[in-house]
Each structure stands twice: as structure tokens, then as C-alpha cells.
Design a protein around this motif. Structure first.
Motif, PDB file in Angstrom:
ATOM      1  N   PHE A  61      55.773  73.739  43.284  1.00 10.37           N
ATOM      2  CA  PHE A  61      55.252  74.707  44.253  1.00 10.37           C
ATOM      3  C   PHE A  61      54.402  74.069  45.342  1.00 10.37           C
ATOM      4  N   LEU A  62      54.189  72.751  45.297  1.00 18.00           N
ATOM      5  CA  LEU A  62      53.358  72.078  46.294  1.00 18.00           C
ATOM      6  C   LEU A  62      54.102  71.901  47.614  1.00 18.00           C
ATOM      7  N   ALA A  63      53.349  71.795  48.693  1.00 16.52           N
ATOM      8  CA  ALA A  63      53.923  71.498  50.008  1.00 16.52           C
ATOM      9  C   ALA A  63      54.324  70.024  50.040  1.00 16.52           C
ATOM     10  N   ALA A  64      55.184  69.651  50.992  1.00 17.38           N
ATOM     11  CA  ALA A  64      55.718  68.286  51.060  1.00 17.38           C
ATOM     12  C   ALA A  64      54.605  67.245  51.211  1.00 17.38           C
ATOM     13  N   ASP A  65      53.611  67.507  52.060  1.00 14.42           N
ATOM     14  CA  ASP A  65      52.517  66.552  52.240  1.00 14.42           C
ATOM     15  C   ASP A  65      51.694  66.405  50.967  1.00 14.42           C
ATOM     16  N   ASP A  66      51.464  67.521  50.283  1.00 12.05           N
ATOM     17  CA  ASP A  66      50.713  67.474  49.035  1.00 12.05           C
ATOM     18  C   ASP A  66      51.489  66.720  47.960  1.00 12.05           C
ATOM     19  N   LYS A  67      52.802  66.895  47.938  1.00 17.94           N
ATOM     20  CA  LYS A  67      53.629  66.175  46.967  1.00 17.94           C
ATOM     21  C   LYS A  67      53.547  64.675  47.199  1.00 17.94           C
ATOM     22  N   SER A  68      53.565  64.253  48.461  1.00 13.91           N
ATOM     23  CA  SER A  68      53.511  62.827  48.770  1.00 13.91           C
ATOM     24  C   SER A  68      52.211  62.201  48.287  1.00 13.91           C
ATOM     25  N   SER A  69      51.077  62.834  48.598  1.00  9.49           N
ATOM     26  CA  SER A  69      49.793  62.255  48.194  1.00  9.49           C
ATOM     27  C   SER A  69      49.609  62.321  46.681  1.00  9.49           C
ATOM     28  N   PHE A  70      50.073  63.390  46.047  1.00 11.30           N
ATOM     29  CA  PHE A  70      49.977  63.493  44.591  1.00 11.30           C
ATOM     30  C   PHE A  70      50.853  62.447  43.914  1.00 11.30           C
ATOM     31  N   ALA A  71      52.065  62.248  44.418  1.00 18.16           N
ATOM     32  CA  ALA A  71      52.970  61.257  43.827  1.00 18.16           C
ATOM     33  C   ALA A  71      52.386  59.856  43.926  1.00 18.16           C
ATOM     34  N   LYS A  72      51.728  59.555  45.031  1.00 20.45           N
ATOM     35  CA  LYS A  72      51.110  58.238  45.197  1.00 20.45           C
ATOM     36  C   LYS A  72      49.984  58.042  44.177  1.00 20.45           C
ATOM     37  N   ALA A  73      49.137  59.044  44.001  1.00 21.76           N
ATOM     38  CA  ALA A  73      48.039  58.945  43.037  1.00 21.76           C
ATOM     39  C   ALA A  73      48.560  58.883  41.598  1.00 21.76           C
ATOM     40  N   LEU A  74      49.588  59.661  41.293  1.00 19.46           N
ATOM     41  CA  LEU A  74      50.162  59.656  39.942  1.00 19.46           C
ATOM     42  C   LEU A  74      50.835  58.321  39.656  1.00 19.46           C
ATOM     43  N   GLY A  75      51.532  57.771  40.626  1.00 18.65           N
ATOM     44  CA  GLY A  75      52.163  56.456  40.458  1.00 18.65           C
ATOM     45  C   GLY A  75      51.139  55.364  40.196  1.00 18.65           C
ATOM     46  N   THR A  76      50.028  55.400  40.906  1.00 15.64           N
ATOM     47  CA  THR A  76      48.953  54.429  40.686  1.00 15.64           C
ATOM     48  C   THR A  76      48.385  54.571  39.274  1.00 15.64           C
ATOM     49  N   ALA A  77      48.179  55.796  38.826  1.00 12.15           N
ATOM     50  CA  ALA A  77      47.654  56.026  37.471  1.00 12.15           C
ATOM     51  C   ALA A  77      48.637  55.551  36.415  1.00 12.15           C
ATOM     52  N   LEU A  78      49.925  55.761  36.624  1.00 17.92           N
ATOM     53  CA  LEU A  78      50.920  55.287  35.664  1.00 17.92           C
ATOM     54  C   LEU A  78      50.943  53.766  35.581  1.00 17.92           C
ATOM     55  N   ARG A  79      50.802  53.083  36.712  1.00 20.38           N
ATOM     56  CA  ARG A  79      50.733  51.620  36.697  1.00 20.38           C
ATOM     57  C   ARG A  79      49.505  51.137  35.927  1.00 20.38           C
ATOM     58  N   LYS A  80      48.375  51.814  36.108  1.00 19.17           N
ATOM     59  CA  LYS A  80      47.163  51.458  35.365  1.00 19.17           C
ATOM     60  C   LYS A  80      47.345  51.691  33.872  1.00 19.17           C
ATOM     61  N   ALA A  81      48.004  52.792  33.506  1.00 21.05           N
ATOM     62  CA  ALA A  81      48.208  53.108  32.098  1.00 21.05           C
ATOM     63  C   ALA A  81      49.137  52.087  31.438  1.00 21.05           C
ATOM     64  N   ARG A  82      50.154  51.628  32.172  1.00 21.88           N
ATOM     65  CA  ARG A  82      51.064  50.628  31.613  1.00 21.88           C
ATOM     66  C   ARG A  82      50.390  49.273  31.465  1.00 21.88           C
TER      67      ARG A  82
END
Length: 162
Positions: A139-160
Motif C-alpha cells: 500500500f506504500l507510494a513508489a517513493d516510500d517503497k524505494s526508501s523503505f527497500a533501501k533501509a530494509l536491504g541495509t538491515a538484511l546485510r547487517k543481519a547476515r
């Protein structure tokens, strides 16, 4: 299944909520209903109609306006909570009725998959674990999806890496 208490702080935590607005269709419907509510008394005077049916139509119009607002803003109660720890990813979704769904993933095996449009804007964020796939923040807007995906990707790299 009860949630277990943890004493560690997560690497990443976000609560996603939809934008609470009527949208184009809801706005047009509300505009039409409001216009008819304003025009009905003048129409009754000009056409010399009896007031009782006009008052009934106005009350029905007010009920329709209230129902439109209720139904269009009800989706604003949806929530998605995503939390990333070094050993797990926890995704909790709450729908408009209040029903919750909890899913857990291992950050070492889950893959973040992004779909992009022609302008390289993120259109879909998915977590894939084998054949199991979960769309996050639909349900997020395209800009919100982009910034959220970047933050989530960074967190996943840290978790790995942990």
C-alpha cells in the motif's frame, strides 16, 4: 502462538501504514454527493416540490456521505510491522478488521526482491524464502517503497554479517 519477549535491540524496525486519503474515486464520489446535498433545497424551491421527499433525499445523501468516508478511510487502519534481528526477521500484518498475521524468516536464507518500473522506481518489495514469497508494503507510494527497500536491504546485510 504467543510472542516471546526479547532482551536484545533489533537491527531494524519499521511500522508501515497506508496514506489515509480518499483517492481520486472517493473524492469524486464525495464531491458529487456534497453537490447534490447543496442543490436539493434549491431544486425544491424552483420546481415547487413538496419538502418531505426533499428532506428524505437530503438525509439519504448525508448517510451516503458518511458511508463513503467510513469505507474509504477504513483501509487506513492497516498496519505492517517488520523487525530485523541478527537471527530472524519478523513480519506482522494487521488488516482493517484488526486480524493479525505473523511470519518469521531467517535473514541468511531470505532474499529481498525488488520490481522496478521503466523509471527505476520500486513498484514491489518482496521477501522470498525458497518458494515462499511475501509482498511487503503493497500500500506504500513508489517513493516510500524505494526508501523503505533501501533501509530494509541495509538491515538484511547487517543481519547476515552478524
Amino acid at each position: 502462538m504467543p510472542m516471546q519477549a526479547t532482551t536484545t535491540t533489533p537491527l531494524f524496525s519499521a511500522q508501515l501504514t497506508p496514506h489515509r486519503s480518499l483517492g481520486k474515486r472517493g473524492g469524486m464520489l464525495l464531491f458529487g454527493l456534497g453537490t447534490s446535498l447543496a442543490v436539493l433545497p434549491g431544486l425544491a424551491v424552483v420546481a415547487e416540490l413538496p419538502w418531505l421527499p426533499v428532506i428524505g433525499l437530503m438525509l439519504a445523501d448525508i448517510v451516503a456521505i458518511g458511508l463513503t468516508l467510513f469505507l474509504s478511510l477504513r483501509t487506513g487502519r492497516r498496519r505492517e510491522q517488520i523487525t530485523v534481528w541478527s537471527d530472524q526477521i519478523e513480519w506482522t500484518a494487521t488488516n482493517a478488521k484488526g486480524t493479525k498475521v505473523l511470519r518469521r524468516f531467517d535473514p541468511r536464507t531470505v532474499r529481498l526482491q525488488l520490481d522496478r518500473d521503466a523509471d527505476e522506481k520500486t513498484t514491489t518489495i518482496r521477501l522470498r524464502n525458497g518458494k515462499d514469497e511475501l509482498e511487503v508494503g503493497a500500500f506504500l507510494a513508489a517513493d516510500d517503497k524505494s526508501s523503505f527497500a533501501k533501509a530494509l536491504g541495509t538491515a538484511l546485510r547487517k543481519a547476515r554479517a552478524a
